[in-house]
Design an enzyme around this catalytic site. Structure first.
Site, mmCIF file in Angstrom:
data_model
loop_
_atom_site.group_PDB
_atom_site.id
_atom_site.type_symbol
_atom_site.label_atom_id
_atom_site.label_comp_id
_atom_site.label_asym_id
_atom_site.label_seq_id
_atom_site.Cartn_x
_atom_site.Cartn_y
_atom_site.Cartn_z
ATOM 1 N N ASP A 6 0.815 -1.205 0.000
ATOM 2 C CA ASP A 6 0.000 0.000 0.000
ATOM 3 C C ASP A 6 0.854 1.263 0.000
ATOM 4 O O ASP A 6 0.389 2.348 0.359
ATOM 5 C CB ASP A 6 -0.948 0.008 1.206
ATOM 6 C CG ASP A 6 -0.197 -0.087 2.530
ATOM 7 O OD1 ASP A 6 1.029 -0.306 2.509
ATOM 8 O OD2 ASP A 6 -0.844 0.072 3.583
ATOM 9 N N GLU A 36 26.616 12.045 -25.145
ATOM 10 C CA GLU A 36 25.281 12.601 -25.420
ATOM 11 C C GLU A 36 25.201 14.049 -24.971
ATOM 12 O O GLU A 36 25.545 14.388 -23.843
ATOM 13 C CB GLU A 36 24.218 11.785 -24.687
ATOM 14 C CG GLU A 36 22.806 12.320 -24.829
ATOM 15 C CD GLU A 36 21.795 11.503 -24.042
ATOM 16 O OE1 GLU A 36 20.597 11.560 -24.364
ATOM 17 O OE2 GLU A 36 22.221 10.804 -23.087
ATOM 18 N N HIS A 48 20.788 0.150 -20.986
ATOM 19 C CA HIS A 48 20.006 0.659 -19.870
ATOM 20 C C HIS A 48 20.409 -0.030 -18.565
ATOM 21 O O HIS A 48 19.566 -0.509 -17.816
ATOM 22 C CB HIS A 48 18.501 0.494 -20.140
ATOM 23 C CG HIS A 48 18.007 1.391 -21.235
ATOM 24 N ND1 HIS A 48 16.882 1.111 -21.979
ATOM 25 C CD2 HIS A 48 18.493 2.553 -21.726
ATOM 26 C CE1 HIS A 48 16.691 2.069 -22.870
ATOM 27 N NE2 HIS A 48 17.656 2.952 -22.737
ATOM 28 N N GLU A 67 23.400 11.361 -29.441
ATOM 29 C CA GLU A 67 24.051 10.406 -28.547
ATOM 30 C C GLU A 67 24.544 9.140 -29.254
ATOM 31 O O GLU A 67 24.061 8.042 -28.986
ATOM 32 C CB GLU A 67 23.104 10.014 -27.416
ATOM 33 C CG GLU A 67 21.699 9.605 -27.877
ATOM 34 C CD GLU A 67 20.804 9.208 -26.707
ATOM 35 O OE1 GLU A 67 21.227 8.369 -25.894
ATOM 36 O OE2 GLU A 67 19.688 9.748 -26.628
ATOM 37 N N HIS A 89 11.875 11.232 -23.291
ATOM 38 C CA HIS A 89 11.629 10.927 -24.696
ATOM 39 C C HIS A 89 10.352 11.681 -25.059
ATOM 40 O O HIS A 89 9.246 11.153 -24.945
ATOM 41 C CB HIS A 89 11.494 9.418 -24.914
ATOM 42 C CG HIS A 89 12.755 8.676 -24.623
ATOM 43 N ND1 HIS A 89 12.887 7.746 -23.621
ATOM 44 C CD2 HIS A 89 13.980 8.741 -25.203
ATOM 45 C CE1 HIS A 89 14.118 7.271 -23.595
ATOM 46 N NE2 HIS A 89 14.799 7.864 -24.543
ATOM 47 N N ARG A 127 29.464 6.029 -24.899
ATOM 48 C CA ARG A 127 28.397 6.872 -25.444
ATOM 49 C C ARG A 127 28.683 8.314 -25.031
ATOM 50 O O ARG A 127 29.132 8.567 -23.904
ATOM 51 C CB ARG A 127 27.018 6.419 -24.947
ATOM 52 C CG ARG A 127 25.870 7.234 -25.514
ATOM 53 C CD ARG A 127 24.497 6.573 -25.307
ATOM 54 N NE ARG A 127 24.113 6.425 -23.917
ATOM 55 C CZ ARG A 127 24.102 5.277 -23.258
ATOM 56 N NH1 ARG A 127 24.518 4.162 -23.845
ATOM 57 N NH2 ARG A 127 23.728 5.218 -21.989
ATOM 58 N N HIS A 141 21.225 1.517 -31.478
ATOM 59 C CA HIS A 141 20.132 2.454 -31.181
ATOM 60 C C HIS A 141 20.192 3.677 -32.089
ATOM 61 O O HIS A 141 21.184 3.898 -32.796
ATOM 62 C CB HIS A 141 20.158 2.867 -29.705
ATOM 63 C CG HIS A 141 21.410 3.576 -29.257
ATOM 64 N ND1 HIS A 141 21.645 4.908 -29.484
ATOM 65 C CD2 HIS A 141 22.497 3.113 -28.573
ATOM 66 C CE1 HIS A 141 22.810 5.254 -28.968
ATOM 67 N NE2 HIS A 141 23.358 4.185 -28.419
ATOM 68 N N ASP A 162 19.260 15.388 -20.279
ATOM 69 C CA ASP A 162 19.658 14.021 -20.627
ATOM 70 C C ASP A 162 21.085 14.085 -21.159
ATOM 71 O O ASP A 162 21.307 14.491 -22.307
ATOM 72 C CB ASP A 162 18.692 13.460 -21.674
ATOM 73 C CG ASP A 162 18.897 11.970 -21.933
ATOM 74 O OD1 ASP A 162 19.838 11.393 -21.363
ATOM 75 O OD2 ASP A 162 18.118 11.404 -22.723
ATOM 76 N N HIS A 220 16.695 11.697 -29.684
ATOM 77 C CA HIS A 220 15.249 11.753 -29.512
ATOM 78 C C HIS A 220 14.867 13.176 -29.128
ATOM 79 O O HIS A 220 15.713 14.003 -28.767
ATOM 80 C CB HIS A 220 14.792 10.753 -28.434
ATOM 81 C CG HIS A 220 15.515 10.883 -27.117
ATOM 82 N ND1 HIS A 220 15.211 11.848 -26.190
ATOM 83 C CD2 HIS A 220 16.537 10.163 -26.580
ATOM 84 C CE1 HIS A 220 15.998 11.727 -25.135
ATOM 85 N NE2 HIS A 220 16.819 10.712 -25.348
ATOM 86 N N ASP A 264 25.084 8.136 -17.708
ATOM 87 C CA ASP A 264 23.938 8.697 -18.428
ATOM 88 C C ASP A 264 22.941 9.119 -17.361
ATOM 89 O O ASP A 264 22.240 8.281 -16.776
ATOM 90 C CB ASP A 264 23.349 7.639 -19.362
ATOM 91 C CG ASP A 264 22.241 8.184 -20.258
ATOM 92 O OD1 ASP A 264 21.678 9.249 -19.937
ATOM 93 O OD2 ASP A 264 21.927 7.529 -21.275
ATOM 94 N N TYR A 279 29.461 -0.116 -28.625
ATOM 95 C CA TYR A 279 29.346 -1.073 -27.525
ATOM 96 C C TYR A 279 29.879 -2.417 -28.021
ATOM 97 O O TYR A 279 29.273 -3.054 -28.888
ATOM 98 C CB TYR A 279 27.893 -1.203 -27.082
ATOM 99 C CG TYR A 279 27.201 0.136 -26.942
ATOM 100 C CD1 TYR A 279 27.260 0.840 -25.749
ATOM 101 C CD2 TYR A 279 26.522 0.705 -28.030
ATOM 102 C CE1 TYR A 279 26.654 2.087 -25.624
ATOM 103 C CE2 TYR A 279 25.916 1.944 -27.919
ATOM 104 C CZ TYR A 279 25.984 2.634 -26.719
ATOM 105 O OH TYR A 279 25.396 3.871 -26.609
#
Length: 436
Positions: free
Chosen positions: A34, A410, A238, A380, A356, A408, A345, A266, A349, A255, A384
């Site tokens: 709860d 970005e 991710h 970005e 996003h 990466r 990827h 971002d 975006h 990131d 990899y």
């Protein structure tokens, strides 16, 4: 801000014509048992109203003679407010949020029909709230019965994304001020992370330092689950566990971005924790940075949205061929997406009230959305090379010395009338700035 919300509603109502727009607040979400998550308002609802409570509905009825903006809200309830917090209530909502009429949420069924009468369509997003979906469908069906008798009414149900999301794509100066604040906080946090990261510390320690600063500077917290990925973890797009100890030769991929008054940053940076790149790390980092610079150069008003992605892919693919990690003609490798085991990827975006952010990337099946002033995009690219990377049979075997490297970079980029502005430029990314 009320003038800003009023202008947003006016712009939308002009686009809706004789339609009626219905927007539902976000529900409370359960974390466990709860215990609920902190409330986060539904973005379209917040964009149009600034109202930050659950169990509310906003109705826009430009054709109505008296009430073009109507709110249905939770009434005041001293007992419930003792447990779950202050409510604006019916009376204050009209004054503080500029509604032409405000009703208790329990009276939605009673009052909604008058705002559907005279409309030629209903703008409503069929979301995850199935009971509320059924409520709106019920009213629409009742309206259709009247259409057969009166010859006029809301015969269509249309998602408001068609008229609202193009509006949200173009950021106002007010929105850009909030985004700049979110970005400034995030820039400070990334620069702090680079200072405190060292071999022997844990990924979650760096995450904690950054997220502490997000809140300390007035942000709501992280805009999305922070990624602090050391070494091979950087190959997981991710990765959010953030539990590993950082080793001497690791690259650290971070990131992370702050949310400030619901507007988001971002940013991704990758750097050697020891202050020194290995030869392989440096080579791949330079390749990703070159790809990002080529991509950012294509973020220009009038260019199709895919231009900066295509630029990054071309540089990365050529670089992988030059390193002997791919073989073949560049155009064919790109057409057949042979590069995808290394770069799977898209290059960016939309960014804004959602990380996003809303807005289509294509105008139709074959035509990309043209970039224009007021758009904000992320850029970005990455490489990899996972420890178990598998290429097609006709491609080279990836040598062990390249495996386990994830990179990466970005940035957040604003489209201007004459070009672009890199909003996140204050986070260093050159080889010289990351080594010591």
């Amino acid at each position: 801000m009320q003038a800003e919300y009023r202008q947003r509603r006016q712009n939308l109502m002009e686009a809706m014509g004789s339609g009626t727009g219905i927007f539902r607040s976000a529900p409370m979400a359960v974390m466990h048992s709860d215990v609920e998550y902190n409330f986060r308002q539904e973005s379209d609802f917040f964009y149009l109203t600034g109202f930050n409570e659950p169990n509310a509905v906003a109705v826009l009825a430009p054709h109505h003679e008296e009430h073009q903006f109507v709110l249905f809200v939770q009434p005041k309830d001293p007992l419930m407010e003792t447990w779950t917090g202050y409510r604006v209530g019916v009376d204050l909502a009209k004054e503080e949020y500029g509604a032409d009429a405000v009703y208790p949420i329990e009276e939605l069924d009673e009052h909604l029909p008058q705002y559907l009468a005279g409309a030629d369509r209903i703008y409503f997003h069929l979301g995850l709230d199935q009971p509320f979906n059924q409520t709106i469908l019920k009213h629409w069906q009742r309206s259709l019965i009247k259409v057969r008798k009166d010859g006029f009414g809301p015969v269509a149900l249309e998602d408001p994304m068609t008229v609202l999301h193009p509006q949200r794509l173009i950021k106002s100066e007010t929105e850009l001020d909030l985004m700049r604040k979110a970005i400034d906080i995030s820039v400070e946090a990334h620069n702090l992370a680079r200072e405190v990261a060292q071999p022997g510390r844990y990924e979650y320690e760096i995450q904690a330092e950054m997220e502490r600063l997000f809140r300390l500077r007035g942000g709501l917290g992280p805009a999305y689950p922070s990624i602090v990925a050391a070494g091979v973890n950087g190959c997981i797009l991710h990765y959010t566990e953030n539990t590993c100890q950082i080793q001497e030769q690791d690259l650290l991929l971070i990131d992370a971005g702050c949310s400030y008054q619901y507007y988001n940053a971002d940013i991704t940076r990758t750097f050697p924790v020891s202050g020194t790149f290995t030869a392989e790390q440096k080579t791949l980092y330079e390749l990703v940075l070159t790809a990002q610079e080529a991509a950012i150069a294509q973020v220009q008003p009038g260019n199709p949205y895919n231009a900066f992605h295509d630029a990054a892919v071309k540089v990365l693919t050529q670089g992988l061929v030059d390193l002997g990690l791919l073989k073949g003609k560049i155009d064919k490798l790109i057409e057949e997406e042979t590069y995808k085991p290394f770069y799977m990827h898209r290059t960016g975006h939309w960014l804004g009230l959602d990380v996003h952010d809303v807005g289509v990337y294509k105008k139709d099946k074959d035509t990309w959305q043209p970039l224009q002033a007021g758009h904000v995009v992320t850029v970005e690219p990455g490489i990899y090379i996972g420890p178990d990377i598998q290429l097609d049979e006709d491609q080279p075997e990836v040598p062990e010395r390249w495996r386990g490297i994830g990179i990466r970079i970005e940035d957040d980029v604003l489209l201007t009338e004459t070009g672009h502005e890199v909003l996140t430029a204050a986070v260093p990314k050159s080889i010289a700035s990351l080594t010591r």
